[in-house]
Design an enzyme around this catalytic site. Sequence first.
Site, PDB file in Angstrom:
ATOM      1  CB  THR A 121      -0.902  -0.039   1.161  1.00  0.00           C
ATOM      2  OG1 THR A 121      -1.678   1.206   1.529  1.00  0.00           O
ATOM      3  CG2 THR A 121      -0.058  -0.311   2.510  1.00  0.00           C
ATOM      4  CG  ASP A 122      -1.195   4.950  -1.018  1.00  0.00           C
ATOM      5  OD1 ASP A 122      -1.590   4.218  -0.098  1.00  0.00           O
ATOM      6  OD2 ASP A 122      -1.587   5.825  -1.808  1.00  0.00           O
ATOM      7  CD  GLU A 123      -3.273   3.320   4.479  1.00  0.00           C
ATOM      8  OE1 GLU A 123      -3.048   3.125   5.578  1.00  0.00           O
ATOM      9  OE2 GLU A 123      -4.629   3.335   4.185  1.00  0.00           O
ATOM     10  CE1 TYR A 148      -3.366  -2.824   5.550  1.00  0.00           C
ATOM     11  CE2 TYR A 148      -3.374  -0.489   5.371  1.00  0.00           C
ATOM     12  CZ  TYR A 148      -3.435  -1.677   4.834  1.00  0.00           C
ATOM     13  OH  TYR A 148      -3.145  -1.961   3.548  1.00  0.00           O
ATOM     14  CE  LYS A 152       0.059  -4.696   3.094  1.00  0.00           C
ATOM     15  NZ  LYS A 152      -0.284  -6.065   2.352  1.00  0.00           N
TER      16      LYS A 152
END
Length: 332
Positions: A121-123, A148, A152
Amino acid sequence: MEQILVTGGAGFIGSNFVHYLLENTDVSVTVLDSLTYAGNRMSLFGLDDKRFRLVVGDICDASLVDTLVAVADAVVHYAAESHNDNSLHDPRPFLETNIIGTFTLLEAARKHQVRFHHISTDEVYGDLELDDPERFTESTPYYPSSPYSSTKAGSDLLVRAWVRSFGLQATLSNCSNNYGPYQHVEKFIPRQITNVIDGVRPKLYGSGKNVRDWIHANDHSSAVWAILNRGRIGETYLVGADGEKNNKEVIQAILNIMGQPTDSFDHVADRPGHDLRYAIDSTKLRTELGWSPAYGDFASGLESTITWYKDNEFWWRPQKATTESKYLQQGQ
Ligand code: NAD
Ligand code: DAU
């Protein structure tokens, strides 16, 4: 590549990828999915059973994972606990699935020397200011905000370590916010669409100025297929479709398409630590692998997604009441 193991293939993006593979390629697919609250067999209903099977099991189960990876030509790893709000209330499953589950798959892929693609993810990059002219690139430093996104980020680092230390044939991709069919009603866009269907006002966290960079799940699938086939081993590719919109704009677009006044939504409690803005620069993927998104226009993608939720109430209805009662307890 004849046999692909897709973890988390009964979830939102994984099931879209399985449909993509069966429609656009000749490969056979095994899905490994433990069918958590987020997994749904009905997302895979009607697929050709000569080319597809679902194995219900946990990616942390080393012996099951070993058996499945041994006969695969490639593993595409989507399985995860994926919802930020849940990670703020109960982080443990995120550590178990996202970290230990990824580790378990990496060990099997290393042992059997199987090509591995890790979905992320870009997060992992944290967030940007609203007026920042820069967007995330493959060299942006990691700065995750939530349980979260930090798990990741941890899983990404494990994959890179397995490439460097053990020569694993792996690639990674970090994608922005997906929308499309088969997305759980806990997530922003399906929550608001199904609220409007139910005559309930959409719920906007905080000011609604937070920006997400939307991409249709089909475009994410075509990007992953391009990386799996033509990506350079050890490399990371950012996936995005230049779809920046703030949350208030998205709610208003949903209300507009669904024939409601565009001010008929409620502001509710903000998410703690709520990331302000994500924005992806996908130049590397576009120039190196020649990928481009098919859904250039967010409004038409949103319209077809709304139609899908209207036509497939049987798919989302069983989860709606439980999801909303959880949000109610959180003041959201
Ligand atoms: P999802 O929550 O809809 O699906 C996750 C799937 O994984 C479910 O089917 C669930 O049953 C399965 N699963 C969970 N724990 C498992 C375990 N221990 N063993 C086996 N299966 C397990 O998630 P999603 O939105 O489809 O996201 C899929 C992947 O894409 C995740 O890795 C996520 O981090 C990443 N991603 C998501 C987005 C997005 O916008 N949704 C964007 C970028 C990246
Ligand atoms: O950027 C990629 C990420 O996108 C993925 O890694 C995650 O798995 C995926 O869930 C998604 O994370 P977000 O937290 O951005 O998605 P979510 O759908 O939960 O929320 C999108 C935005 O909408 C966010 O700013 C919070 C806001 N929101 C969400 C809900 C559920 C609301 O304003 N109201 C809501 O009811």
